[in-house]
Design an enzyme around this catalytic site. Structure first.
Site, PDB file in Angstrom:
ATOM      1  N   HIS A  42      32.335  47.880  49.198  1.00  0.00           N
ATOM      2  CA  HIS A  42      31.640  48.861  50.039  1.00  0.00           C
ATOM      3  C   HIS A  42      30.262  49.359  48.944  1.00  0.00           C
ATOM      4  O   HIS A  42      29.415  50.432  49.256  1.00  0.00           O
ATOM      5  CB  HIS A  42      32.524  49.845  50.411  1.00  0.00           C
ATOM      6  N   ASN A  67      34.016  55.702  54.491  1.00  0.00           N
ATOM      7  CA  ASN A  67      35.061  55.481  53.919  1.00  0.00           C
ATOM      8  C   ASN A  67      36.072  55.554  53.056  1.00  0.00           C
ATOM      9  O   ASN A  67      36.584  55.622  52.727  1.00  0.00           O
ATOM     10  CB  ASN A  67      33.508  55.381  52.441  1.00  0.00           C
ATOM     11  N   HIS A 165      39.847  38.866  53.320  1.00  0.00           N
ATOM     12  CA  HIS A 165      40.935  38.926  54.234  1.00  0.00           C
ATOM     13  C   HIS A 165      41.671  38.431  54.117  1.00  0.00           C
ATOM     14  O   HIS A 165      42.267  38.464  55.076  1.00  0.00           O
ATOM     15  CB  HIS A 165      40.064  39.638  55.960  1.00  0.00           C
ATOM     16  N   THR A 223      50.002  35.031  54.183  1.00  0.00           N
ATOM     17  CA  THR A 223      50.006  35.209  53.021  1.00  0.00           C
ATOM     18  C   THR A 223      49.290  36.161  52.838  1.00  0.00           C
ATOM     19  O   THR A 223      48.200  36.547  51.765  1.00  0.00           O
ATOM     20  CB  THR A 223      49.719  33.672  52.492  1.00  0.00           C
TER      21      THR A 223
HETATM   22  C1  HEM Z   1      31.848  40.845  57.008  1.00  0.00           C
HETATM   23  C2  HEM Z   1      32.227  42.317  58.108  1.00  0.00           C
HETATM   24  C3  HEM Z   1      33.355  43.103  57.765  1.00  0.00           C
HETATM   25  C4  HEM Z   1      33.956  43.810  57.642  1.00  0.00           C
HETATM   26  C5  HEM Z   1      33.762  44.560  59.585  1.00  0.00           C
HETATM   27  C6  HEM Z   1      35.241  44.166  57.207  1.00  0.00           C
HETATM   28  C7  HEM Z   1      36.313  45.069  58.089  1.00  0.00           C
HETATM   29  C8  HEM Z   1      37.541  45.763  57.501  1.00  0.00           C
HETATM   30  C9  HEM Z   1      38.304  46.506  57.843  1.00  0.00           C
HETATM   31  C10 HEM Z   1      38.347  47.468  59.366  1.00  0.00           C
HETATM   32  C11 HEM Z   1      39.065  47.032  56.967  1.00  0.00           C
HETATM   33  C12 HEM Z   1      40.413  46.973  57.283  1.00  0.00           C
HETATM   34  C13 HEM Z   1      40.364  48.970  56.475  1.00  0.00           C
HETATM   35  C14 HEM Z   1      41.943  49.962  56.772  1.00  0.00           C
HETATM   36  O1  HEM Z   1      41.931  50.107  57.283  1.00  0.00           O
HETATM   37  O2  HEM Z   1      42.223  50.037  55.717  1.00  0.00           O
HETATM   38  C15 HEM Z   1      39.100  45.702  55.794  1.00  0.00           C
HETATM   39  C16 HEM Z   1      39.657  45.576  54.910  1.00  0.00           C
HETATM   40  C17 HEM Z   1      39.359  44.714  53.685  1.00  0.00           C
HETATM   41  N1  HEM Z   1      38.246  44.288  53.204  1.00  0.00           N
HETATM   42 FE1  HEM Z   1      37.177  44.284  54.835  1.00  0.00          FE
HETATM   43  N2  HEM Z   1      35.291  43.905  56.529  1.00  0.00           N
HETATM   44  C18 HEM Z   1      34.541  43.239  56.133  1.00  0.00           C
HETATM   45  C19 HEM Z   1      33.828  42.808  55.036  1.00  0.00           C
HETATM   46  C20 HEM Z   1      34.256  42.511  53.666  1.00  0.00           C
HETATM   47  C21 HEM Z   1      33.920  41.587  52.282  1.00  0.00           C
HETATM   48  C22 HEM Z   1      32.670  41.302  52.099  1.00  0.00           C
HETATM   49  C23 HEM Z   1      34.946  42.131  51.712  1.00  0.00           C
HETATM   50  C24 HEM Z   1      34.925  41.547  50.012  1.00  0.00           C
HETATM   51  C25 HEM Z   1      34.892  40.829  49.666  1.00  0.00           C
HETATM   52  C26 HEM Z   1      36.007  42.680  51.872  1.00  0.00           C
HETATM   53  C27 HEM Z   1      37.521  42.944  51.688  1.00  0.00           C
HETATM   54  C28 HEM Z   1      38.147  43.238  52.362  1.00  0.00           C
HETATM   55  C29 HEM Z   1      40.491  43.950  51.300  1.00  0.00           C
HETATM   56  C30 HEM Z   1      40.054  43.146  49.972  1.00  0.00           C
HETATM   57  C31 HEM Z   1      41.195  44.345  52.766  1.00  0.00           C
HETATM   58  C32 HEM Z   1      41.961  44.698  52.475  1.00  0.00           C
HETATM   59  C33 HEM Z   1      41.822  46.596  51.821  1.00  0.00           C
HETATM   60  C34 HEM Z   1      43.310  46.866  51.525  1.00  0.00           C
HETATM   61  O3  HEM Z   1      44.765  46.470  50.908  1.00  0.00           O
HETATM   62  O4  HEM Z   1      43.097  48.212  51.543  1.00  0.00           O
HETATM   63  N3  HEM Z   1      35.785  43.256  53.921  1.00  0.00           N
HETATM   64  N4  HEM Z   1      37.564  45.168  56.059  1.00  0.00           N
HETATM   65 CA   LIG Z   2      46.117  35.288  51.859  1.00  0.00          CA
HETATM   66 CA   LIG Z   3      26.744  51.259  45.463  1.00  0.00          CA
END
Ligand code: HEM
Ligand SMILES: [Ca+2]
Ligand SMILES: [Ca+2]
Length: 300
Positions: A42, A67, A165, A223
């Protein structure tokens, strides 16, 4: 103008302090690791990796509903507080963010990505910049590819970085439009690309609490505390959590990459190292641009 170990002379302990602080924060709250990894996505996608996501206040990126579920800010701020004692005004918040995300991946068993440093902190943070640059869960593969390519990232980078993810968690309201319950309480899939029993598990978890904005579910049902290639195996088994995860299986361009990564963790780690580095270099400010913030949540 970025370089490896940029702070070797000015703040030799910088990278170690980031690493130790991430480790100790995660030992009391393991959920910070996923949050730190998400933060860098982000930050870098909005105005480049300049720490703009960290600024607090009315109308800043952080205030945007897109955000609202970000976290991990306190870890970044506590790293910054320590660094300000040892080497005041030296280490940027933009660098701290990237290093902390790198270390979060390592802490969960992922590859250690060598990261050049020397990023400067931006002075601008506008809520209006968030939604045009961040991908929402209802996006098509084409739309995702377009956003990635507008940032100099490829289809390959999209699939590889989505592998983030493999850790962390998500709130029920980010995926519960993929199914609904009929009046008898039986599951009805709205998005047929979702495995039925996985959907049922999600329904059960999400309905155990009335508030979908507070209940969270693991991103990776197998996992979630290990940074591995399980995410891609889940996609093959139709167990992608977000519509945008499952969508990677529906497009030939992305599905081929998913299949390769699902079968070869080594290759996922190599690819991750490349793509994460690439993302961490997006739109960086260097030299005399921007500033080194004293506090990560406010411009100087
Ligand atoms: C490609 C499109 C992507 C979409 C649509 C997306 C969407 C989301 C959404 C909706 C969540 C859940 C947020 C919540 O409810 O708290 C999430 C969690 C997460 N995303 Fe993505 N994401 C994308 C790409 C990425 C990228 C590029 C990264 C990092 C390189 C990333 C890392 C994460 C991580 C680590 C979580 C877990 C956050 C937590 O544990 O609080 N995401 N993402
Ligand atoms: Ca895993
Ligand atoms: Ca920035």
């Amino acid at each position: 103008e970025l370089s490896f170990n940029f702070y070797a002379g000015s703040c030799p302990g910088a990278e170690l302090i980031v690493r130790n602080t991430v480790r100790s924060a995660s030992s009391s709250d393991p959920s910070v690791l996923g949050k730190l990894l998400r933060l860098i996505f982000h930050d870098c996608f909005v105005q480049g990796c300049d720490g703009s996501v960290l600024i607090r206040g009315n109308g800043t990126e952080r205030s945007d509903p897109g955000n609202a579920s970000l976290g991990g800010f306190a870890v970044i701020e506590s790293v910054k507080n320590i660094l300000e004692i040892f080497c005041p005004g030296t280490v940027s918040c933009a660098d701290i963010l990237v290093l902390a995300a790198r270390d979060a991946v390592e802490a969960l068993g992922g590859p250690v990505v060598p990261i050049p440093t020397g990023r400067r902190d931006g002075r601008v943070s506008m809520a209006a910049n968030v939604r045009p640059n961040i991908i929402d869960t209802d996006f098509t593969v084409d739309k995702m590819i377009n956003i990635f390519s507008s940032k100099g990232l490829s289809v390959h980078d999209l699939v590889v970085l989505s592998g983030a993810h493999t850790i962390g968690a998500a709130h029920c309201n980010t995926f519960n439009s993929r199914f609904k319950l009929d009046p008898k309480g039986n599951l009805e899939l709205i998005d047929a690309s979702l495995d039925n029993s996985y959907a049922q598990t999600l329904v059960n978890k999400c309905s155990s609490s009335l508030d979908p904005t507070t209940t969270v579910v693991d991103n990776d049902p197998e996992t979630s505390s290990t940074f591995d290639n399980q995410y891609y195996k889940n996609l093959l088994a139709h167990k992608g959590l977000f519509q945008t995860d499952s969508a990677l299986m529906e497009d030939d361009r992305t599905r081929k990459i998913v299949e390769i990564l699902a079968n070869d963790q080594e290759s996922f780690f190599d690819r991750w190292t490349e793509s994460f580095l690439k993302m961490s270099l997006m739109g960086v400010r260097v030299g005399e641009e921007g500033e080194i913030r004293r506090s990560c949540s406010a411009v100087n």
